[in-house]
Scaffold this active site. Structure first.
Site, PDB file in Angstrom:
ATOM      1  N   GLY A  23       0.639  -4.927   0.911  1.00  0.00           N
ATOM      2  CA  GLY A  23      -0.530  -4.981   0.041  1.00  0.00           C
ATOM      3  C   GLY A  23      -0.238  -5.653  -1.296  1.00  0.00           C
ATOM      4  CD  GLU A  29       1.714  -5.405   5.800  1.00  0.00           C
ATOM      5  OE1 GLU A  29       2.485  -6.325   6.161  1.00  0.00           O
ATOM      6  OE2 GLU A  29       0.998  -5.485   4.789  1.00  0.00           O
ATOM      7  CB  ALA A  39      -0.885  -0.020   1.236  1.00  0.00           C
ATOM      8  CD  GLU A  80      -2.087  -7.403   2.947  1.00  0.00           C
ATOM      9  OE1 GLU A  80      -1.728  -6.273   2.551  1.00  0.00           O
ATOM     10  OE2 GLU A  80      -2.570  -7.593   4.063  1.00  0.00           O
TER      11      GLU A  80
HETATM   12  N1  CAA Z   1       4.642   3.222  -0.690  1.00  0.00           N
HETATM   13  C1  CAA Z   1       5.052   4.364  -1.259  1.00  0.00           C
HETATM   14  N2  CAA Z   1       6.171   4.485  -1.974  1.00  0.00           N
HETATM   15  C2  CAA Z   1       6.933   3.394  -2.092  1.00  0.00           C
HETATM   16  C3  CAA Z   1       6.593   2.162  -1.532  1.00  0.00           C
HETATM   17  C4  CAA Z   1       5.370   2.087  -0.802  1.00  0.00           C
HETATM   18  N3  CAA Z   1       4.920   0.942  -0.263  1.00  0.00           N
HETATM   19  N4  CAA Z   1       7.550   1.263  -1.824  1.00  0.00           N
HETATM   20  C5  CAA Z   1       8.476   1.915  -2.548  1.00  0.00           C
HETATM   21  N5  CAA Z   1       8.110   3.206  -2.721  1.00  0.00           N
HETATM   22  C6  CAA Z   1       8.830   4.263  -3.424  1.00  0.00           C
HETATM   23  C7  CAA Z   1      10.013   4.742  -2.613  1.00  0.00           C
HETATM   24  O1  CAA Z   1       9.607   5.663  -1.643  1.00  0.00           O
HETATM   25  C8  CAA Z   1      10.865   5.344  -3.698  1.00  0.00           C
HETATM   26  O2  CAA Z   1      10.361   6.610  -4.031  1.00  0.00           O
HETATM   27  P1  CAA Z   1      11.347   7.891  -4.138  1.00  0.00           P
HETATM   28  O3  CAA Z   1      12.217   7.550  -5.327  1.00  0.00           O
HETATM   29  O4  CAA Z   1      10.411   9.015  -4.399  1.00  0.00           O
HETATM   30  O5  CAA Z   1      12.101   7.948  -2.871  1.00  0.00           O
HETATM   31  C9  CAA Z   1      10.622   4.423  -4.885  1.00  0.00           C
HETATM   32  O6  CAA Z   1       9.391   3.750  -4.621  1.00  0.00           O
HETATM   33  C10 CAA Z   1      11.691   3.375  -5.060  1.00  0.00           C
HETATM   34  O7  CAA Z   1      11.838   2.670  -3.829  1.00  0.00           O
HETATM   35  P2  CAA Z   1      13.242   2.473  -3.084  1.00  0.00           P
HETATM   36  O8  CAA Z   1      14.178   3.606  -3.400  1.00  0.00           O
HETATM   37  O9  CAA Z   1      12.954   2.214  -1.650  1.00  0.00           O
HETATM   38  O10 CAA Z   1      13.766   1.161  -3.818  1.00  0.00           O
HETATM   39  P3  CAA Z   1      14.774   0.049  -3.242  1.00  0.00           P
HETATM   40  O11 CAA Z   1      15.090  -0.822  -4.399  1.00  0.00           O
HETATM   41  O12 CAA Z   1      15.870   0.700  -2.485  1.00  0.00           O
HETATM   42  O13 CAA Z   1      13.902  -0.782  -2.156  1.00  0.00           O
HETATM   43  C11 CAA Z   1      11.942  -1.956  -1.352  1.00  0.00           C
HETATM   44  C12 CAA Z   1      12.802  -1.570  -2.571  1.00  0.00           C
HETATM   45  C13 CAA Z   1      12.710  -2.913  -0.438  1.00  0.00           C
HETATM   46  C14 CAA Z   1      10.704  -2.655  -1.891  1.00  0.00           C
HETATM   47  C15 CAA Z   1      11.560  -0.662  -0.579  1.00  0.00           C
HETATM   48  O14 CAA Z   1      11.046   0.279  -1.484  1.00  0.00           O
HETATM   49  C16 CAA Z   1      10.533  -0.871   0.499  1.00  0.00           C
HETATM   50  O15 CAA Z   1      10.863  -1.374   1.570  1.00  0.00           O
HETATM   51  N6  CAA Z   1       9.264  -0.457   0.242  1.00  0.00           N
HETATM   52  C17 CAA Z   1       8.209  -0.506   1.234  1.00  0.00           C
HETATM   53  C18 CAA Z   1       7.732  -1.911   1.453  1.00  0.00           C
HETATM   54  C19 CAA Z   1       6.651  -1.920   2.508  1.00  0.00           C
HETATM   55  O16 CAA Z   1       6.873  -1.603   3.662  1.00  0.00           O
HETATM   56  N7  CAA Z   1       5.423  -2.324   2.110  1.00  0.00           N
HETATM   57  C20 CAA Z   1       4.299  -2.418   2.993  1.00  0.00           C
HETATM   58  C21 CAA Z   1       3.486  -1.162   2.899  1.00  0.00           C
HETATM   59  S1  CAA Z   1       2.196  -1.118   4.118  1.00  0.00           S
HETATM   60  C22 CAA Z   1       0.989  -2.098   3.511  1.00  0.00           C
HETATM   61  O17 CAA Z   1       1.069  -2.636   2.436  1.00  0.00           O
HETATM   62  C23 CAA Z   1      -0.211  -2.238   4.418  1.00  0.00           C
HETATM   63  C24 CAA Z   1      -1.188  -3.261   3.964  1.00  0.00           C
HETATM   64  O18 CAA Z   1      -1.272  -4.358   4.487  1.00  0.00           O
HETATM   65  C25 CAA Z   1      -2.127  -2.952   2.904  1.00  0.00           C
END
Ligand code: CAA
Length: 257
Positions: free
Chosen positions: A108, A131, A65, A111
């Protein structure tokens, strides 16, 4: 129809939806949900489509998400608006749906893949429910669908530690049905979808419904539900065609597809 966050096309009898927010690793925001609703409504209504493939990019199916969109959400707003509730529409799609997963399927994203009927993964796929690292828990079905898919021990491990699981572990655990080389992912998923779409559509849809209900019903109710669906298929021309073709040793030509 143009979509802001998706690429949508048909390949033969297969509807193909590609998540397309590369700048955010396909993070799932309100626009993606709205676009997916529209695309699924259109494919569900289209008699020319017999199965759907949902995919992302090579680097990410979806990284969860959209954290930037939801970080300021407060409880009352989230509760009154039933935040994330609308995603269940994906699981309610009536036609068989395959997730073709390459790269990250996190939160998400994992999911969303689990809302599909089966997951075909690239060797590069990484699944997780991180999460907990954000101070929350899964909110689009992770604690429920992942537990049903891979059992309590593994689900607890992933959800409580936030670690990722690679494609091989996901296949061993029963989360994904096939793992293929990255360059074969789409071909494999489209091939499976095409196969499904070549059968009688009512039979394929009822098969999906029966398996899906098995997760909700008692065994006795599920068996009765399955039997009623099975019996009802004898009202279709396709049952006569399928069985007639078998007996006559020829290939079946299903009408309702
Ligand atoms: N939401 C918003 N933006 C996101 C995102 C997310 N879930 N995942 C990645 N992005 C964005 C980053 O912020 C980044 O944007 P900027 O260039 O503007 O900074 C861009 O995508 C590229 O990401 P990274 O620079 O972080 O890329 P990476 O290769 O270094 O890392 C990754 C990849 C390990 C997937 C890392 O992006 C990450 O950890 N993302 C978040 C994963 C996460 O926590 N997901 C769970 C979200 S909560 C949820 O989903 C709740 C639910 O149950 C519905």
């Amino acid at each position: 129809m143009g979509y802001e966050t998706l690429l949508v096309e048909t390949r033969g009898r297969v509807g193909l939806i590609t998540l397309n927010r590369p700048q955010a690793l396909n993070a799932l925001n309100a626009a993606v949900m709205r676009d997916l609703h529209e695309a699924l409504n259109a494919f569900d209504a289209d008699k020319g489509v017999g199965a759907i493939v949902l995919t992302g990019s090579e680097k990410a199916f979806a990284a969860g998400a959209d954290v930037k969109e939801m970080q300021a959400l407060d409880f009352v707003e989230g509760y009154l608006g039933d935040f994330l509730g609308g995603w269940e529409r994906v699981a309610d799609a009536r036609k068989p749906m395959i997730a073709a997963v390459s790269g990250y399927a996190l939160g998400g994203g994992c999911e969303l893949a689990m809302m599909c009927d089966l997951i075909i993964a690239s060797e590069t796929a990484k699944f997780g429910q991180p999460e907990i690292t954000l101070g929350v828990i899964p909110g689009m079905g992770g604690s429920q669908r992942l537990t049903r898919a891979i059992g309590k021990a593994k689900a607890m491990d992933l959800i409580l530690t936030g670690r990722m699981m690679d494609a091989a572990e996901a296949e061993r655990s029963g989360l994904v049905s096939r793992v293929v080389a990255p360059d074969r992912l789409l071909e494999e998923a489209l091939g499976a979808a095409e196969k499904i779409a070549s059968f009688s559509l009512p039979a394929a849809m009822m098969a999906k419904e029966a398996v899906s209900r098995s997760l909700e019903l008692t065994l006795a109710e599920g068996l009765r539900f399955e039997r009623r669906l099975f019996q009802s298929l004898f009202a279709t021309e396709d049952q006569k065609e399928g069985m007639g073709a078998f007996v006559a040793k020829r290939k079946a030509e299903f009408k309702n597809k």
